[in-house]
Design an enzyme around this catalytic site. Sequence first.
Site, PDB file in Angstrom:
ATOM      1  N   TYR A  12       2.418  10.328 -11.062  1.00  0.00           N
ATOM      2  CA  TYR A  12       1.682   9.361 -10.246  1.00  0.00           C
ATOM      3  C   TYR A  12       1.046   8.295 -11.144  1.00  0.00           C
ATOM      4  CZ  TYR A  12      -1.675   7.433  -6.911  1.00  0.00           C
ATOM      5  OH  TYR A  12      -2.407   6.575  -6.111  1.00  0.00           O
TER       6      TYR A  12
ATOM      7  N   GLN B  62       9.312  15.613  -9.391  1.00  0.00           N
ATOM      8  CA  GLN B  62       8.119  14.851  -9.005  1.00  0.00           C
ATOM      9  C   GLN B  62       8.176  13.441  -9.592  1.00  0.00           C
ATOM     10  OE1 GLN B  62       4.280  16.688  -9.232  1.00  0.00           O
ATOM     11  NE2 GLN B  62       5.070  18.762  -8.959  1.00  0.00           N
TER      12      GLN B  62
ATOM     13  N   LYS C  90       1.830   4.170 -11.324  1.00  0.00           N
ATOM     14  CA  LYS C  90       0.813   3.145 -11.108  1.00  0.00           C
ATOM     15  C   LYS C  90       0.637   2.262 -12.346  1.00  0.00           C
ATOM     16  CE  LYS C  90      -0.201   4.051  -6.832  1.00  0.00           C
ATOM     17  NZ  LYS C  90       0.120   3.087  -5.761  1.00  0.00           N
TER      18      LYS C  90
ATOM     19  N   ASN D 220       0.807  -1.207   0.000  1.00  0.00           N
ATOM     20  CA  ASN D 220       0.000   0.000   0.000  1.00  0.00           C
ATOM     21  C   ASN D 220       0.850   1.271   0.000  1.00  0.00           C
ATOM     22  OD1 ASN D 220      -2.426   1.781   0.760  1.00  0.00           O
ATOM     23  ND2 ASN D 220      -1.052   2.037   2.506  1.00  0.00           N
TER      24      ASN D 220
END
Length: 228
Positions: free
Chosen positions: A196, A108, A200, A92
């Site tokens: 991000y 980032q 993923k 997680n």
Amino acid sequence: MKDVMSTKVAVVTGSNKGIGFAIVRALCKQFHGDVYLTSRDVGRGQAAMESLASEGLKPLFHQLDINDLNSITTAAAFFKEKYGGVDILINNAGIAFKVADTAPFGTQAEVTLKTNFFATRDMLTHFMPLIKAGGRVVNVSSFVSSRTLNQCSPELQQRFRSEDITEDELVGLMQRFVEKAKSGEHNQDGWPDTAYGVSKTGLTTLSMILARRLSKERPNDGVSHFDF
């Protein structure tokens, strides 16, 4: 005295708050075995433990910083020695920059992929051999993953969706994204503006690669590996 080696055990990374904390709470209520809340910071982990204890729940704690390889190997050795392995691993731990963050996109990209992809891959490298027959590995991915994939170039989409993409090729693609993001060339190279989302997408693809490998190497063990 119960045989600890036969006790089922569940491990949740990054579980001192948010989704991870909620998963630990649910497992404490439903899972017949030991449930480990883990966090990078021992103080925050203990505070989370006390919060659950006030609800009458009894998780156990182990320090685990997925960005620290030594922390991963120490935890893996602990679970192997105490339980002979792990029954449920829930990856997680992850990070996301806020939309308003002013950090350069290249920064980032590097920081996000370091945790969400590369550190999670380190976890899987060291914990997959510990997963017991009939065990479960769950990577907390995101609906953003499929949306991001659809924003990639046709060439990148083809590779991510390919049945024959290897872990090494995937690692190379993730490194390429970070390099192109840092030089401001990621759009020209076929990548969207979401570090991000790319992290993923990489994790979802890694899950598929490892699931295929599991079905070949441990066909009779009934180990499941999936995203949600």
